[in-house]
Write a protein that holds these residues in place. Structure first.
Motif, mmCIF file in Angstrom:
data_model
loop_
_atom_site.group_PDB
_atom_site.id
_atom_site.type_symbol
_atom_site.label_atom_id
_atom_site.label_comp_id
_atom_site.label_asym_id
_atom_site.label_seq_id
_atom_site.Cartn_x
_atom_site.Cartn_y
_atom_site.Cartn_z
ATOM 1 N N GLU A 447 0.930 -1.743 -0.013
ATOM 2 C CA GLU A 447 0.114 -0.140 0.047
ATOM 3 C C GLU A 447 0.916 0.984 0.067
ATOM 4 O OE1 GLU A 447 -3.291 -0.050 2.742
ATOM 5 O OE2 GLU A 447 -3.499 -2.291 2.936
ATOM 6 N N ALA A 450 1.785 1.742 -3.726
ATOM 7 C CA ALA A 450 0.387 1.948 -4.193
ATOM 8 C C ALA A 450 0.058 3.868 -3.667
ATOM 9 C CB ALA A 450 -0.601 0.858 -3.941
ATOM 10 N N THR A 453 3.310 5.899 -5.746
ATOM 11 C CA THR A 453 2.908 6.183 -6.731
ATOM 12 C C THR A 453 1.597 6.576 -7.635
ATOM 13 O OG1 THR A 453 3.254 3.412 -7.308
ATOM 14 C CG2 THR A 453 2.424 4.345 -8.719
ATOM 15 N N GLU A 454 0.443 6.398 -6.521
ATOM 16 C CA GLU A 454 0.041 7.508 -6.982
ATOM 17 C C GLU A 454 -0.303 9.096 -6.847
ATOM 18 O OE1 GLU A 454 -3.822 9.016 -4.356
ATOM 19 O OE2 GLU A 454 -3.352 6.848 -4.067
ATOM 20 N N GLU A 483 2.108 -5.489 -6.754
ATOM 21 C CA GLU A 483 2.568 -3.912 -6.566
ATOM 22 C C GLU A 483 3.405 -3.323 -7.584
ATOM 23 O OE1 GLU A 483 0.794 -0.037 -6.380
ATOM 24 O OE2 GLU A 483 -0.753 -2.066 -5.791
#
Length: 815
Positions: A447, A450, A453-454, A483
């Motif tokens: 997470e 992620a 990356t966001e 991921e």
């Protein structure tokens, strides 16, 4: 969802189960052992502190408010009574108190901290110019982290006010051009004034200026031809100026002999050689003499091939630089990418690496921090913070940085990616990292990746993720691989840094198979990135963007050069222009500063600090073939600025040495003297008490009571130094108008910024909105676990008693 206050206590369950299994194998009663194992395990779980996190929403219908009224003298520019008006408007709606600041000391940061201890809401009516105590931005960040909200009321100045200040080095080298900046600030945005500058009472500059910016810096240079103290005086005069007390500024400069510089070169006929020979006590050699390095303030390597520099010489240069000296490496057709520097020992000292760089816009970096329960168990968070803070402190100015963290879930720590071009954003990120706390749950590194990356999704330029962790990711390793597989690693480069502390290292010794190291290494290879094992004293040296084609300097091209960093000592007062016909294609390391580049972003002048010393790479030549324009006209100031920066302190290393600085009236100053014996010091004819702080170091405090230029006399061991110190107007008069950094700090922490009209309609409603607080309470579950242990124990006892009674009855019947 259940969490634990002391998650690592659960590890004690493992030996309990092992002991139970061994006893059962040896013939112990199975049911009895299982009962005892269950009871002991439940007691251990209770010790671990199980809890149930419950979200609680509370609304404060009568929030407590403190109105902080800045009534210091810098507020004379604004309409009086605004704070009182807001106080009276709020008074009928909720409990409110008023605090006032007066005089010449604006300790806004301290007042915000003090007010936030009493109230959850602090309304500040101020220009935000803080000149004493805690930093105002840090204070707002801290108050926000404790649950308080800070609001700012801004006003437009009724009249204009101008102030003048001289910035620059305290010491100068005799015979060298000394660069300073004349900074003029104004409260409004349109001023006309006359600026005059004197050196030792002689007029050297008189000019009429029109200024539309809040602050304007006018570069000024002067060459001192005699040793000792000198005074530069700047005056401004304007009809559009409320206060005249801040229109005169004195700056003292102490001129020292030329520092000794060693130039390693085989070319005594270059523009660079001529400049160095004219401005420094220059020594030349064709090779580095490691036995005499300590006598030089700086060493310059001119177009030196790595093959001609032995590992022993590099070791000495590394030690020389790390101990506080300067190193300049100049390019050419025999150095950097043409001199086999890539992956060499010499390159470890340099702020660049010798492969072609690409520039596709700014460098965007998200640092992902592990704050999971294992980090807490390993006592690794402080070391991890120190590593991240060190990385932040050395980020280049063209870098945008964001912070994310992961424990049982991922969180975005920073407000997006912040530019490192200014100190405020860098300090804000450091403060966010400092205040991070460890969690108690599991690890969700997938997470965290992620989330990073966001955060990079809407950025342009180079994209990078640097992930710090102890590698305890057994539970989410497969999810991390999935991921990473979803990331376009051709666009996002990833670095995995394994945090190793003493606790973790001891565990490494006890285990032959290091899962953390294995996991992090596999993930790095999966991402096509880098893997590092870090300890607290390690430095994470990183570079990004390795894929652009090389451009040979032999091609008949012309490359324009530009100043990238306008605040660094080397380039602050320089107007770099012109072009070069060739350069060494290198890539800056993360933590290095590109100061001068080609128009396409290729590094030309790159700097960083190495240990206590300073290193600059000039990735073009000495001016003989590629870069003659960098050594002529206005650009000729560049090389002396480079040398002056790497030299740092040009004063002698031995004998009597004095360190002092000019002061603002009302702000005490410190004088430091290096001497073998207790020095005698007088300031303005008054004796100064000195105390020893180190072996050869003595310190004293200066408390001037009036403005002017005062004599400073220091004697020790038969030596005497005569110096001057300027005492200028109070700092309260320097910063005029509204401080944008104060307003940015308020906005950064979700506070409101209002003009007087908005304050009347929006302030109280926003305070009420912020009075709705959502917190997470920990509902203690230990009693449940203890009750379960008691039930299991009593059940086992009752069952055994019943069985005992039945056995007795059966035996009696048999009799």
């Amino acid at each position: 969802m259940i969490g634990f206050e002391h998650l690592y206590y659960l590890l004690a369950v493992i030996p309990v189960f092992i002991a139970g299994w061994v006893l059962v194998k040896r013939g112990a009663r199975h049911n009895l052992i299982m009962s005892r194992v269950s009871v002991i395990s439940l007691l251990i779980i209770a010790l671990a502190g199980p809890y149930n996190p419950v979200v609680v929403t509370e609304t404060d219908d009568t929030p407590s408010i403190t109105v902080l009224s800045d009534e210091t003298e810098s507020m004379d520019l604004f309409e009086e009574g605004m704070a009182q008006e807001i106080f009276e408007r709020l008074q009928g709606q909720t409990p409110v108190s008023m605090e006032r600041m007066k005089g010449l000391r604006s300790d806004i940061g301290d007042e915000i901290l003090s007010s936030s201890e009493r109230s959850y809401h602090v309304v500040v009516v101020s220009d935000g110019n803080n000149n004493f105590g805690s930093d105002v931005g840090e204070s707002i960040d801290f108050a926000s982290s404790t649950g308080s909200s800070v609001y700012a009321i801004t006003q437009t100045p009724m009249v204009n006010d101008l102030s003048v200040e001289i910035t620059g080095g305290r010491t100068a080298v005799v015979g060298n051009e000394n660069l300073v900046g004349i900074e003029v600030r104004q409260a409004l945005s349109d001023a006309r004034y006359r600026l005059s500058v004197e050196v030792d009472g002689q007029s050297v500059l008189r000019t009429d200026e029109t200024q539309t910016a809040v602050k304007k810096t006018i570069g000024f240079s002067h060459t001192f031809t005699s040793l000792g103290p000198h005074v530069i005086t700047a005056r401004i005069s304007s009809s559009d100026d409320m206060r005249t007390d801040n229109n005169l500024f004195n700056k003292t400069v102490y001129v020292v002999p030329k520092p000794e510089v060693l130039l390693i070169t085989s070319d005594m006929d270059s523009p660079m050689y001529d400049i160095l020979n004219n401005q420094y006590a220059l020594y030349t050699a064709s090779a580095v003499d490691v036995n005499n390095l300590s006598k030089y303030k700086a060493v310059v390597l001119d177009n030196s091939n790595n093959e001609h520099i032995s590992s022993g010489v590099v070791d000495k240069l590394r030690e020389y630089t790390a101990n506080g000296r300067g190193l300049v490496v100049v390019g050419g057709d025999n150095s950097f990418d043409y001199g086999d520097y890539l992956s060499s020992e010499l390159e470890t000292v340099l702020p660049v690496e010798s492969y072609p760089s690409t520039y596709a816009g700014s460098v965007n970096i998200v640092i992902v921090m592990d704050i999971s329960g294992s980090i807490r168990a390993h006592q690794a968070l402080d070391d991890e913070k120190a590593m991240v803070i060190s990385l932040l402190q050395n980020m280049g100015r063209d870098t945008n940085v964001g912070i994310a963290a992961f424990g049982s879930k991922a969180v975005q720590v920073s407000e997006g990616l912040l530019s490192m071009s200014g100190h405020a954003n860098r300090d804000a990120l450091i403060d966010k990292v400092t205040n991070l706390k460890t969690g108690h749950g599991g690890t969700s590194m997938d997470e965290g990746i992620a989330k990073a990356t966001e955060m990079l999704d809407n950025t342009s330029g180079q994209k990078n993720i640097i992930l710090f962790s102890d590698g305890a990711i057994d539970n989410c390793f497969d999810d991390c691989v999935i991921e990473i597989s979803s990331i376009d690693t051709t666009k996002i480069e990833m670095v995995f840094a394994l945090v190793k502390t003493n606790v973790i290292k001891e565990q490494y010794v006890r285990t032959n198979y290091n899962k953390g190291e294995y996991f992090m290494d596999v993930l790095a290879r999966q991402a096509g990135g880098e893997f590092y094992e870090l300890e607290l004293d390690n430095r994470l040296d990183l570079t990004f963007g390795k894929d652009s084609p090389d451009i040979s300097p032999d091609e008949s091209n012309v490359f324009a050069v530009v100043r990238l960093d306008e605040e660094h000592f080397i380039t602050r007062y320089l107007n770099i222009s012109g072009s070069i016909s060739g350069y060494n294609d290198v890539t800056q390391k993360v933590g290095a500063n590109r100061l001068v580049t080609t128009s396409m972003g290729k590094p030309v002048v790159t700097s960083w600090q190495f240990g206590l010393g300073r290193v600059v790479s000039l990735s073009t030549d000495n001016g003989k073939f590629w870069s003659s324009e960098l050594y002529s006209g206005e650009n000729a100031r560049l090389m002396p600025s480079i040398i002056n920066w790497v030299v740092g302190d040009p004063q002698p290393d031995k004998g009597l040495v004095v360190y002092s600085s000019d002061m603002y009236l009302g702000s005490p100053g410190t004088i430091t003297v290096l001497s073998d014996t207790l020095p005698g010091v007088s300031f303005g004819g008054q004796e100064v008490s000195m105390s020893r702080t180190e072996d050869r170091s003595f310190e004293g405090v200066l408390n001037p009571v009036s403005q002017g230029v005062f004599s400073l006399v220091v004697t020790a061991g038969g030596e005497r130094i005569d110096d001057l110190i300027a005492v200028d107007y109070p700092m309260e008069y320097r910063d005029v108008g509204n401080n944008p950094e104060f307003l940015e700090a308020v906005k950064r922490n979700r506070g409101g910024v209002y003009n007087p009209e908005q304050a009347a309609s929006l302030l109280f409603s926003d305070i009420m909105t912020n009075s709705v607080r959502t917190t997470v309470d920990h509902v203690d579950l230990r009693w449940v676990v203890l009750l379960m242990a008691l039930v299991v124990f009593l059940s086992e006892v009752i069952v055994r008693r019943v069985h005992g009674i039945i056995d007795i009855k059966d035996r009696r019947k048999g009799v």
